[in-house]
Design a protein around this motif. Structure first.
Motif, PDB file in Angstrom:
ATOM      1  N   ALA A 155      10.958  -0.421  -2.056  1.00 12.71           N
ATOM      2  CA  ALA A 155      10.326  -0.060  -3.321  1.00 12.71           C
ATOM      3  C   ALA A 155      10.264  -1.288  -4.223  1.00 12.71           C
ATOM      4  N   SER A 156       9.291  -1.280  -5.110  1.00 10.94           N
ATOM      5  CA  SER A 156       9.174  -2.380  -6.057  1.00 10.94           C
ATOM      6  C   SER A 156       8.630  -1.878  -7.380  1.00 10.94           C
ATOM      7  N   ILE A 157       8.965  -2.584  -8.434  1.00 10.59           N
ATOM      8  CA  ILE A 157       8.438  -2.279  -9.757  1.00 10.59           C
ATOM      9  C   ILE A 157       7.957  -3.581 -10.366  1.00 10.59           C
ATOM     10  N   THR A 158       6.722  -3.549 -10.870  1.00  9.64           N
ATOM     11  CA  THR A 158       6.124  -4.767 -11.390  1.00  9.64           C
ATOM     12  C   THR A 158       6.424  -4.937 -12.877  1.00  9.64           C
ATOM     13  N   THR A 159       5.954  -6.051 -13.409  1.00 10.85           N
ATOM     14  CA  THR A 159       6.130  -6.352 -14.819  1.00 10.85           C
ATOM     15  C   THR A 159       5.560  -5.250 -15.704  1.00 10.85           C
ATOM     16  N   PHE A 160       4.477  -4.644 -15.268  1.00  7.25           N
ATOM     17  CA  PHE A 160       3.807  -3.623 -16.071  1.00  7.25           C
ATOM     18  C   PHE A 160       4.281  -2.215 -15.742  1.00  7.25           C
ATOM     19  N   GLY A 161       5.308  -2.115 -14.929  1.00  9.26           N
ATOM     20  CA  GLY A 161       5.862  -0.808 -14.626  1.00  9.26           C
ATOM     21  C   GLY A 161       5.236  -0.105 -13.440  1.00  9.26           C
ATOM     22  N   THR A 162       4.305  -0.762 -12.796  1.00  5.72           N
ATOM     23  CA  THR A 162       3.704  -0.166 -11.599  1.00  5.72           C
ATOM     24  C   THR A 162       4.728  -0.134 -10.468  1.00  5.72           C
ATOM     25  N   THR A 163       4.767   0.985  -9.772  1.00  5.90           N
ATOM     26  CA  THR A 163       5.733   1.124  -8.682  1.00  5.90           C
ATOM     27  C   THR A 163       5.020   1.254  -7.343  1.00  5.90           C
ATOM     28  N   ASN A 164       5.660   0.755  -6.314  1.00  9.82           N
ATOM     29  CA  ASN A 164       5.144   0.870  -4.957  1.00  9.82           C
ATOM     30  C   ASN A 164       6.291   1.232  -4.026  1.00  9.82           C
ATOM     31  N   TYR A 165       5.956   2.000  -3.001  1.00 13.26           N
ATOM     32  CA  TYR A 165       6.976   2.485  -2.083  1.00 13.26           C
ATOM     33  C   TYR A 165       6.511   2.334  -0.644  1.00 13.26           C
ATOM     34  N   ALA A 166       7.471   2.151   0.228  1.00 13.55           N
ATOM     35  CA  ALA A 166       7.182   2.214   1.655  1.00 13.55           C
ATOM     36  C   ALA A 166       6.816   3.659   1.995  1.00 13.55           C
ATOM     37  N   ASP A 167       5.942   3.820   2.969  1.00 14.70           N
ATOM     38  CA  ASP A 167       5.511   5.172   3.353  1.00 14.70           C
ATOM     39  C   ASP A 167       6.700   6.045   3.740  1.00 14.70           C
ATOM     40  N   SER A 168       7.701   5.444   4.325  1.00 18.26           N
ATOM     41  CA  SER A 168       8.840   6.210   4.827  1.00 18.26           C
ATOM     42  C   SER A 168       9.698   6.809   3.712  1.00 18.26           C
ATOM     43  N   VAL A 169       9.535   6.338   2.482  1.00 17.12           N
ATOM     44  CA  VAL A 169      10.371   6.852   1.387  1.00 17.12           C
ATOM     45  C   VAL A 169       9.555   7.502   0.273  1.00 17.12           C
ATOM     46  N   LYS A 170       8.246   7.460   0.367  1.00 14.61           N
ATOM     47  CA  LYS A 170       7.408   8.059  -0.676  1.00 14.61           C
ATOM     48  C   LYS A 170       7.752   9.524  -0.873  1.00 14.61           C
ATOM     49  N   GLY A 171       7.875   9.914  -2.141  1.00 16.44           N
ATOM     50  CA  GLY A 171       8.195  11.287  -2.470  1.00 16.44           C
ATOM     51  C   GLY A 171       9.684  11.591  -2.459  1.00 16.44           C
ATOM     52  N   ARG A 172      10.485  10.643  -1.954  1.00 18.46           N
ATOM     53  CA  ARG A 172      11.938  10.846  -1.914  1.00 18.46           C
ATOM     54  C   ARG A 172      12.686   9.839  -2.782  1.00 18.46           C
ATOM     55  N   PHE A 173      12.176   8.620  -2.859  1.00 11.78           N
ATOM     56  CA  PHE A 173      12.833   7.549  -3.629  1.00 11.78           C
ATOM     57  C   PHE A 173      12.038   7.266  -4.893  1.00 11.78           C
ATOM     58  N   THR A 174      12.756   6.898  -5.946  1.00 12.29           N
ATOM     59  CA  THR A 174      12.122   6.508  -7.205  1.00 12.29           C
ATOM     60  C   THR A 174      12.797   5.255  -7.737  1.00 12.29           C
TER      61      THR A 174
END
Length: 112
Positions: free
Chosen positions: A47-66
């Motif tokens: 997972a990652s969070i950018t300077t502007f607050g945009t988040t990205n997740y690996a497909d394997s954790v989407k919907g489970r990790f924040t």
């Protein structure tokens, strides 16, 4: 000097939850990544969070990790729900990508 210190790992049963913390010093909490590395596997971006607050997740954790941050505490968190045995790994906090700054890692073990 930038330092990243992870905490919050542990042993949990499948279906359980953990919250990992990454305390940042010497820099802002902008653009923080969480990676993990399981035994005999390559390190992967979770997972990652950018300077502007945009988040990205690996497909394997989407919907489970924040992933989210607290600027006042200079800490980035990884909330992990519905954990699976395949989530077992050492989790690392990172700033700046592969050649950036890394924490020491925190072990997460999910039992079946």
């Amino acid at each position: 000097q930038v330092q990243l210190v992870e905490s919050g790992g542990g042993l949990v049963q499948a279906g359980g939850s953990l919250r990992l913390s990454c305390a940042v010093s010497g820099s802002s909490i902008n653009s923080i990544n969480w990676y993990r590395q399981a035994p005999r596997k390559l390190r992967e971006l979770v997972a990652s969070i950018t300077t502007f607050g945009t988040t990205n997740y690996a497909d394997s954790v989407k919907g489970r990790f924040t992933i989210f941050g607290d600027r006042a505490k200079k800490t980035v968190y990884l909330q992990m729900n519905s954990l699976k045995p395949e989530d077992t790994a050492v989790y690392y906090c990172n700033k700046g990508g592969q050649y950036g700054y890394w924490g020491q890692g925190t072990q997460v073990t999910v039992s079946s």
